[in-house]
Design a protein around this motif. Structure first.
Motif, PDB file in Angstrom:
ATOM      1  N   LEU A  71       0.974  -0.889  -0.107  1.00 40.48           N
ATOM      2  CA  LEU A  71      -0.734  -0.070  -0.025  1.00 40.48           C
ATOM      3  C   LEU A  71       0.985   1.537  -0.374  1.00 40.48           C
ATOM      4  CD1 LEU A  71      -2.535  -1.060   2.312  1.00 40.48           C
ATOM      5  CD2 LEU A  71      -2.977  -1.720  -0.159  1.00 40.48           C
ATOM      6  N   GLY A  72       0.217   1.680  -0.371  1.00 42.84           N
ATOM      7  CA  GLY A  72       0.804   3.793  -0.607  1.00 42.84           C
ATOM      8  C   GLY A  72       0.089   4.306  -0.093  1.00 42.84           C
ATOM      9  N   ASP A  73       0.444   6.150  -0.825  1.00 41.71           N
ATOM     10  CA  ASP A  73      -0.786   6.224  -0.392  1.00 41.71           C
ATOM     11  C   ASP A  73      -1.723   6.579  -0.663  1.00 41.71           C
ATOM     12  OD1 ASP A  73       1.044   8.028   1.352  1.00 41.71           O
ATOM     13  OD2 ASP A  73       1.896   8.984  -0.392  1.00 41.71           O
ATOM     14  N   GLU A  74      -1.690   6.241  -2.027  1.00 39.52           N
ATOM     15  CA  GLU A  74      -3.214   5.740  -3.005  1.00 39.52           C
ATOM     16  C   GLU A  74      -3.615   4.947  -2.374  1.00 39.52           C
ATOM     17  OE1 GLU A  74      -4.708   9.240  -4.257  1.00 39.52           O
ATOM     18  OE2 GLU A  74      -3.015   9.985  -3.604  1.00 39.52           O
ATOM     19  N   GLY A  75      -3.225   3.765  -2.073  1.00 37.89           N
ATOM     20  CA  GLY A  75      -4.152   2.591  -2.043  1.00 37.89           C
ATOM     21  C   GLY A  75      -3.143   1.109  -2.181  1.00 37.89           C
ATOM     22  N   PRO A  76      -3.596   0.610  -3.213  1.00 39.19           N
ATOM     23  CA  PRO A  76      -2.620  -0.480  -2.909  1.00 39.19           C
ATOM     24  C   PRO A  76      -2.139  -0.058  -3.987  1.00 39.19           C
ATOM     25  CG  PRO A  76      -4.922  -1.569  -3.226  1.00 39.19           C
ATOM     26  CD  PRO A  76      -4.665  -0.109  -2.754  1.00 39.19           C
ATOM     27  N   VAL A  77      -0.299  -0.357  -4.583  1.00 42.70           N
ATOM     28  CA  VAL A  77       0.230   0.154  -5.432  1.00 42.70           C
ATOM     29  C   VAL A  77       0.746  -1.576  -6.237  1.00 42.70           C
ATOM     30  CG1 VAL A  77       0.753   2.327  -4.894  1.00 42.70           C
ATOM     31  CG2 VAL A  77       2.354   0.247  -4.470  1.00 42.70           C
ATOM     32  N   ALA A  78       0.763  -2.556  -5.167  1.00 40.46           N
ATOM     33  CA  ALA A  78       1.360  -3.730  -5.939  1.00 40.46           C
ATOM     34  C   ALA A  78       0.490  -5.098  -5.476  1.00 40.46           C
ATOM     35  CB  ALA A  78       2.578  -4.099  -5.892  1.00 40.46           C
ATOM     36  N   TRP A  79       0.413  -6.158  -5.944  1.00 41.54           N
ATOM     37  CA  TRP A  79      -0.400  -6.972  -5.615  1.00 41.54           C
ATOM     38  C   TRP A  79      -0.212  -8.354  -5.904  1.00 41.54           C
ATOM     39  CZ3 TRP A  79      -5.396  -6.380  -3.554  1.00 41.54           C
ATOM     40  CH2 TRP A  79      -6.251  -4.789  -3.922  1.00 41.54           C
ATOM     41  N   SER A  80       0.057 -10.217  -4.781  1.00 40.44           N
ATOM     42  CA  SER A  80       0.643 -10.872  -5.093  1.00 40.44           C
ATOM     43  C   SER A  80       0.166 -12.073  -4.531  1.00 40.44           C
ATOM     44  CB  SER A  80       1.279 -10.887  -4.083  1.00 40.44           C
ATOM     45  OG  SER A  80       2.569 -11.816  -4.606  1.00 40.44           O
ATOM     46  N   ASP A  81       0.053 -12.857  -5.209  1.00 38.01           N
ATOM     47  CA  ASP A  81      -1.338 -14.092  -4.896  1.00 38.01           C
ATOM     48  C   ASP A  81      -0.513 -14.720  -5.085  1.00 38.01           C
ATOM     49  OD1 ASP A  81      -3.096 -15.553  -4.820  1.00 38.01           O
ATOM     50  OD2 ASP A  81      -4.542 -15.058  -6.961  1.00 38.01           O
ATOM     51  N   GLY A  82      -0.317 -15.876  -4.076  1.00 34.54           N
ATOM     52  CA  GLY A  82       0.378 -16.836  -3.783  1.00 34.54           C
ATOM     53  C   GLY A  82      -0.064 -17.990  -3.337  1.00 34.54           C
ATOM     54  N   SER A  83      -2.124 -17.939  -3.249  1.00 35.49           N
ATOM     55  CA  SER A  83      -2.621 -18.726  -2.857  1.00 35.49           C
ATOM     56  C   SER A  83      -2.990 -19.904  -3.922  1.00 35.49           C
ATOM     57  CB  SER A  83      -3.562 -18.309  -1.833  1.00 35.49           C
ATOM     58  OG  SER A  83      -4.329 -19.463  -2.366  1.00 35.49           O
ATOM     59  N   VAL A  84      -2.907 -20.946  -4.349  1.00 30.01           N
ATOM     60  CA  VAL A  84      -3.112 -21.968  -5.267  1.00 30.01           C
ATOM     61  C   VAL A  84      -4.674 -21.423  -5.775  1.00 30.01           C
ATOM     62  CG1 VAL A  84      -2.600 -24.433  -6.145  1.00 30.01           C
ATOM     63  CG2 VAL A  84      -0.725 -23.461  -4.965  1.00 30.01           C
ATOM     64  N   ALA A  85      -5.499 -22.183  -3.881  1.00 26.58           N
ATOM     65  CA  ALA A  85      -6.339 -21.958  -4.308  1.00 26.58           C
ATOM     66  C   ALA A  85      -6.861 -21.053  -4.650  1.00 26.58           C
ATOM     67  CB  ALA A  85      -7.272 -22.248  -3.353  1.00 26.58           C
TER      68      ALA A  85
END
Length: 732
Positions: free
Chosen positions: A666-680
């Motif tokens: 998260l940055g000042d404007e909200g999420p700046v990067a997402w990650s998904d390590g869940s197989v489900a």
């Protein structure tokens, strides 16, 4: 003629009154008169844009005829005045056509014009007839029409002419402060960014608990809270634009405020009392969390101001009269669980008892708000109504647009459903069945119905259009869920022209009340979306003790993260963690609190933000000025969210929703990067228990053994019959 003697008897009394009147006038001081004038009602102005209502993107109207309505909320039982709409838009006309734009308010035309230029400004200022406002909403209708000179009646081709409605379109109205008489109207009449006053930088656990809950309720209602501490000695305040009556400027408490400085440092408690009397935004707000320290500070400030007026009896009486009208400081105080519509400095304000946060958040929800028809309410319980069935929910219970509508070429029905209501019992929508009744038309083409969930297409089919109910089934994948879910059923049919000999006519469509959502047990799958129903049920929200010591800075952060995670402001348990790690007993949201046994991938150490993978770090970055991260974690069998900060706290200036993956930076404007390590999370395919092939698998799972056994039995019977026949022939 001589007048009777009795007519002269009142003459001395009249002369005495005439002589005393100038003396009484002389006793009335200028300061007293100024304070008396401050006791009257005042005008309250409200102004908000489409962006404040959640419409943050430009709305584009295209095609030969496009219509769009915007619903602008107003208080139901308050007489408003000087209402107006500053419509902001721009048109683009690359094609030749007879183009027009019209604007309507509550169905009545307010403005219409023909568009001749290829590009231009469509902005207009509209006056609103307040007599047409009903049901707590004002409808702004925009109609964009393009009549092509080409004679095309067999189909409707796309048009390149566009009208862009900007999100800074603004609606403004005002009302007198005395017109607000109900808590329900006071909540609707709050500004787009309400100010909540708390006792100070440090709050008790009870006051902090109520503050973040009511702030979260406002965030979920589309308003962004501004937290402000009640001013004290030494605080610096903005004095620009103030107009202090000259009669009061001579008093010590008001003289410093009238010095004309851009900012003023408060010298004593009497100046704080002067701020309250003037109705300054520094000392008054839209909501108050009234705990004992705040009440003591307010009374002490007014006592100090009264002490400075000891030499002016008239001013002292006027101040005492003004103080008696401040219902926010009523002598009976604030009983437990009370919410009050009060007055502070001639401004309406909603006052909450220290322990009324959860109850107020539930009572001000759409389901129960209109019950608050008075100025005071003691709310012992206010929660989301539970569905009569745990497995079936009918979307029509939330209203939506008119389910009966006529369709010429395109038409739709929409309804907005809060996730907190869909998952109130810890379940999650899994399937939807839309029931429609469509009348036949003169054309031979079958109409097509399409189901959208948050603009994601779930399913579609051709309809028989024979006037009988028809059903469309579709699956609701978890990734389409959001805090507010928009279900849209679109109908498209081919207009019938009969070789341009007939004018096409619309035909009726109805969305039936039997339209239903089927829900299933929520199973955490290691993603943000998988946790949404658990966060909306009964989660734990854990914060460190340091948050209570810096309430003004940390409250907006708690509200913003809790809203992004879908936390219920009514059912959540608030935990203040001291020394040691937090040991969750239910699904949890931990903000800068170590969680016992949590296997987190994000680590903040030595000025570095590190995201660990299975064998090596995915990310290792240092020198970030303002950054934070939130991720899904588990602890002792409980799933939850862990929020960590690197360096300076980010502002998190815009609302957002955690609806992707299992980790967000998260940055000042909200999420700046997402990650998904869940197989489900990466696999949202239909479960094996559904679908065409699954039906065959279920049948074959028991059918093959039965058929094999039957064939074996038949073979044995055949062999036995053959042997019996041979034996019979041999005996002969």
């Amino acid at each position: 003629m001589r007048l009777p003697h009795r007519l002269f008897r009142p003459l001395p009394l009249v002369l005495g009154i005439g002589l005393l009147a100038p003396m009484a006038a002389a006793l009335a001081s200028p300061a007293g008169d100024a304070l008396q004038r401050l006791q009257g009602e005042t005008w309250v102005t409200r102004s908000f844009t489409l962006a404040d209502l959640g419409i943050t993107r430009t709305v584009l109207l295209t095609g030969f005829e496009a219509k769009q309505e915007f619903y602008l909320p107003v208080p139901r039982n308050v007489a408003i005045a000087d209402a107006g709409i500053d419509f902001r838009g721009r048109y683009y006309k690359p094609e030749e056509s007879r183009t027009s734009m019209s604007l309507a308010i509550n169905g009545r035309p307010s403005y219409a014009t023909r568009v001749e230029a290829a590009e231009g400004d469509a902005s207009q200022t509209l006056k609103v007839d307040v007599r047409t406002i009903v049901d707590g909403f004002l409808r702004l209708g925009v109609n964009w029409v393009n009549n092509s000179p080409e004679r095309i009646c067999a189909y409707e081709r796309p048009s390149g002419n566009v009208l862009a409605v900007e999100p800074d379109t603004r609606f403004t109205y005002r009302f007198t402060s005395g017109a607000l008489t109900q808590l329900a109207d006071a909540w609707v009449a709050l500004p787009a960014r309400p100010t909540m006053i708390v006792a100070g930088k440090r709050l008790s656990k009870g006051a902090y608990d109520s503050a973040w809950r009511i702030g979260l309720a406002m965030e979920q209602a589309g308003r962004q809270i501004n937290v402000r501490a009640f001013p004290g000695v030494g605080d610096s305040i903005d004095t620009q634009g103030w107009q202090i009556p000259p009669a009061l400027a001579a008093l010590p408490a008001f003289s410093g405020l009238a010095a004309g400085e851009a900012r003023h440092q408060i010298r004593d408690a009497a100046e704080v009392g002067a701020l309250m009397v003037l109705g300054s935004g520094a000392a008054t707000g839209d909501l108050l969390v009234m705990d004992a320290p705040l009440r003591q500070q307010m009374n002490a400030a007014l006592d100090a101001l009264a002490a400075q007026m000891g030499g002016d009896a008239d001013a002292a009486r006027a101040l005492s009269d003004w103080r008696g009208r401040q219902t926010a400081l009523a002598a009976d105080g604030m009983p437990s669980h009370m919410v009050r519509l009060a007055t502070l400095g001639a401004r309406p304000v909603i006052v909450l008892a220290e322990d009324a946060g959860a109850q107020a958040a539930g009572a001000f929800a759409d389901a129960w708000r209109n019950v608050l028809s008075g100025r005071n309410a003691i709310i012992d319980k206010a929660d989301q109504a539970e569905a009569t069935s745990r497995t079936v929910i009918h979307p029509t219970q939330w209203g939506g647009t008119n389910p009966n509508f006529d369709v010429l070429a395109k038409g739709d029905w929409t309804v907005t459903m809060p996730l907190a209501a869909l998952s109130a019992d810890g379940r999650l929508p899994t399937d939807i069945a839309v029931d429609l009744a469509v009348s036949p038309s003169a054309g031979r083409s079958a109409p097509v119905a399409t189901i959208y969930w948050n603009d994601t297409l779930l399913g579609a089919r051709r309809l028989n259009a024979d006037g009988h109910p028809e059903r469309i089934d579709a699956r609701v994948p978890s990734y389409v869920l959001a805090l507010n879910n928009v279900l849209r059923v679109a109908i498209q049919r081919q207009p019938y022209y009969d070789g341009c000999n007939e004018a096409p006519q619309p035909y009726p469509v109805q969305v039936l009340r039997t339209t239903a959502l089927r829900t299933g047990d929520a199973r955490p799958d290691g993603t943000f979306v998988g946790l949404l129903p658990l966060m909306a049920h009964q989660p734990q929200v854990a914060v460190p003790e340091a948050y209570l010591a810096d309430a003004v800075a940390t409250l907006p952060r708690v509200v913003r993260i809790a809203a992004a995670a879908g936390v219920s402001p009514v059912r959540a348990e608030f935990v203040v963690q001291g020394q040691g790690a937090f040991n969750p007993a239910r699904p949890f949201l931990a903000l800068q609190v170590p969680v016992d046994g949590a296997d987190t991938r994000v680590s903040v150490k030595d000025g570095h933000l590190r995201i660990n993978g299975k064998q090596s770090p995915w990310l290792d970055v240092g020198g970030l000025a303002q950054a934070s991260a939130i991720e899904v974690a588990s602890s002792h069998g409980q799933y939850g969210l862990v929020y960590q900060v690197l360096g300076t706290q980010p502002a998190l200036g815009k609302p957002f929703v955690l609806n992707r993956g299992d980790l967000a930076v998260l940055g000042d404007e909200g999420p700046v990067a997402w990650s998904d390590g869940s197989v489900a999370a990466n696999s949202d395919t239909p479960p094996e228990s559904s679908g065409f092939l699954a039906e065959w698998r279920r049948h074959l799972s028991w059918g093959v053994p039965v058929i094999a056994f039957a064939l074996l039995l038949l073979l044995l019977l055949f062999v036995l019959a053959h042997r019996l026949k041979r034996r019979h022939d041999k005996n002969k």
